[in-house]
Write a protein that holds these residues in place. Sequence first.
Motif, mmCIF file in Angstrom:
data_model
loop_
_atom_site.group_PDB
_atom_site.id
_atom_site.type_symbol
_atom_site.label_atom_id
_atom_site.label_comp_id
_atom_site.label_asym_id
_atom_site.label_seq_id
_atom_site.Cartn_x
_atom_site.Cartn_y
_atom_site.Cartn_z
ATOM 1 N N UNK A 1 29.136 7.713 51.128
ATOM 2 C CA UNK A 1 29.931 8.074 49.960
ATOM 3 C C UNK A 1 29.924 6.989 48.905
ATOM 4 N N UNK A 2 29.849 5.726 49.327
ATOM 5 C CA UNK A 2 29.908 4.645 48.355
ATOM 6 C C UNK A 2 31.319 4.483 47.812
ATOM 7 N N UNK A 3 32.280 4.104 48.708
ATOM 8 C CA UNK A 3 33.677 4.043 48.328
ATOM 9 C C UNK A 3 33.942 3.010 47.241
ATOM 10 N N UNK A 4 33.027 2.042 47.114
ATOM 11 C CA UNK A 4 33.206 1.010 46.103
ATOM 12 C C UNK A 4 32.971 1.528 44.702
ATOM 13 N N UNK A 5 32.341 2.691 44.596
ATOM 14 C CA UNK A 5 32.056 3.249 43.287
ATOM 15 C C UNK A 5 33.317 3.805 42.637
ATOM 16 N N UNK A 6 33.390 3.665 41.314
ATOM 17 C CA UNK A 6 34.486 4.237 40.549
ATOM 18 C C UNK A 6 33.947 5.431 39.771
ATOM 19 N N UNK A 7 34.592 6.591 39.928
ATOM 20 C CA UNK A 7 34.134 7.809 39.291
ATOM 21 C C UNK A 7 35.235 8.396 38.414
ATOM 22 N N UNK A 8 34.863 9.239 37.462
ATOM 23 C CA UNK A 8 35.868 9.880 36.609
ATOM 24 C C UNK A 8 36.745 10.881 37.363
ATOM 25 N N UNK A 9 36.308 11.317 38.551
ATOM 26 C CA UNK A 9 37.079 12.242 39.378
ATOM 27 C C UNK A 9 37.256 11.623 40.761
ATOM 28 N N UNK A 10 38.218 12.117 41.515
ATOM 29 C CA UNK A 10 38.469 11.631 42.869
ATOM 30 C C UNK A 10 37.515 12.348 43.822
ATOM 31 N N UNK A 11 36.303 11.816 43.934
ATOM 32 C CA UNK A 11 35.255 12.495 44.694
ATOM 33 C C UNK A 11 35.638 12.662 46.159
ATOM 34 N N UNK A 12 36.232 11.636 46.747
ATOM 35 C CA UNK A 12 36.573 11.708 48.168
ATOM 36 C C UNK A 12 37.559 12.844 48.441
ATOM 37 N N UNK A 13 38.581 12.967 47.594
ATOM 38 C CA UNK A 13 39.565 14.038 47.775
ATOM 39 C C UNK A 13 38.930 15.404 47.520
ATOM 40 N N UNK A 14 38.065 15.477 46.541
ATOM 41 C CA UNK A 14 37.397 16.742 46.225
ATOM 42 C C UNK A 14 36.517 17.186 47.389
ATOM 43 N N UNK A 15 35.738 16.265 47.933
ATOM 44 C CA UNK A 15 34.819 16.626 49.012
ATOM 45 C C UNK A 15 35.557 17.147 50.243
ATOM 46 N N UNK A 315 40.105 18.680 35.947
ATOM 47 C CA UNK A 315 39.940 18.340 34.536
ATOM 48 C C UNK A 315 38.508 18.548 34.090
ATOM 49 N N UNK A 316 38.294 19.474 33.152
ATOM 50 C CA UNK A 316 36.932 19.766 32.694
ATOM 51 C C UNK A 316 36.299 18.575 32.002
ATOM 52 N N UNK A 317 37.070 17.805 31.248
ATOM 53 C CA UNK A 317 36.500 16.641 30.581
ATOM 54 C C UNK A 317 36.022 15.615 31.611
ATOM 55 N N UNK A 318 36.817 15.418 32.672
ATOM 56 C CA UNK A 318 36.433 14.472 33.717
ATOM 57 C C UNK A 318 35.203 14.957 34.469
ATOM 58 N N UNK A 319 35.127 16.264 34.728
ATOM 59 C CA UNK A 319 33.962 16.814 35.419
ATOM 60 C C UNK A 319 32.714 16.622 34.578
ATOM 61 N N UNK A 320 32.810 16.879 33.289
ATOM 62 C CA UNK A 320 31.672 16.679 32.402
ATOM 63 C C UNK A 320 31.208 15.223 32.418
ATOM 64 N N UNK A 321 32.150 14.298 32.316
ATOM 65 C CA UNK A 321 31.804 12.875 32.331
ATOM 66 C C UNK A 321 31.144 12.485 33.648
ATOM 67 N N UNK A 322 31.674 13.016 34.744
ATOM 68 C CA UNK A 322 31.129 12.702 36.063
ATOM 69 C C UNK A 322 29.697 13.206 36.200
ATOM 70 N N UNK A 323 29.466 14.446 35.815
ATOM 71 C CA UNK A 323 28.113 15.009 35.874
ATOM 72 C C UNK A 323 27.139 14.193 35.041
#
Length: 425
Positions: A1-15, A315-323
């Motif tokens: 997963x790469x927990x050290x990474x910072x993302x615009x969305x909470x990827x761990x919770x989403x997954x 959040x659609x804006x956060x999803x767009x930024x993440x993609x």
Amino acid sequence: MGAQESYPVDVEAIRADFPILERKVGGDVTTPGEGPDDTEPLVYLDNAATSHTPEPVVEAITDYYRGYNSNVHRGIHQLSQEASVAYEQAHDRVAEFIGAEGREEIIFTKNTTEAENLVAYAWGLNELGPGDNVVLTQMEHHASLVTWQQLCKKTGAEARFIRVDEDGYLDMDHAAELIDEDTRMISVVHVSNTLGTVNPVAELTAMAHEVGAYSFVDAAQSVPNRPVDVGEIDADFLAFSGHKMLGPTGIGVLYGKQHLLEEMEPYLYGGEMIRRVTYEDAEWEDLPWKFEAGTPVIEQGIALVAAIDYLEDVGLEAIQTHEELLAEYAHGRLTERGDVEIYGPPGDDRGGLVAFNVEGVHAHDLSSILNDYAVAIRAGDHCTQPLHDTLGIAASARASFYLYNTKAEVDKLLEAVDAAAELFG
């Protein structure tokens, strides 16, 4: 997963909401849902084709079948009433989501393709003729390109195609030349499913309106991952599919301005869309039911609301930024290799996908090898065969990202690309 990474969305919770992402795959296909013993954790990078479905959407489907499964608008009993209310409210929720004025402007279809055909035949078959033209782009999905191409052949109208330049953008000067007083419709993809290009759909719509033409926006690759407002675009028609935005298969949405939908004849005939019928003639039901003949997509429409709620909670804006972050990262890593050709705009100016070819490796072979590494991508022409012909290639590999993907998964993709390049030497 790469927990050290910072993302615009909470990827761990989403997954955690997507049990399918815990699957292990690879090697030969055995029993559906069960991979062979020598498997690895799934890396799913085929989201432009179909996204996965989170638990709240699955629960919405099961709640319907376990609690109030019934046909809509046809029964006085309680289950039918409950199903009817939920189905009608689904139209209201979709209208709110894309900025439509009300449920009358929201038609549920099977998918974007059916929505495109609905407009082409319910509007175009009656409105187009010799001397008219329909303007499309060279990057259109077959759902748009083939539909309007064949309708033009039936009506004698001309299909015109806006050029794509060498960087993957539309040639807007060419667009201005093609859109003229004889143009009746422009149909343009919002985000290219091959190039990742984000097209200026509001500008193109304005150009169409200046000459009295209408606009149809294929938003299958934009509504799932960025805010889309039909009022801001001023689109006359817009369509998208539920299965690309965490929803179930079998549900698509056609938005149309109410006055246009009221003027159009039905595309399908039968039950549900009839107000009154005699042996001699029939009267149509009010919008949107006029265009939803037969038993409609009841649970799919209800589940689509759960998908919309999920996307808006993230959040659609956060999803767009993440993609876009993942696409830029993948674009940069692939570019570094020196043996990869990437199609479309630069990495910092594209939607969440990257189509590419590795020197000496056919896209289908690459996809097969990636599958051995449990990496799922798309290989082929992505329903844009004429665009691939224009690019001078038979096929391409495509990695497409969504809210649950990570940079570590991109690294896994690159590891598999290394293995394929070494194998084919």
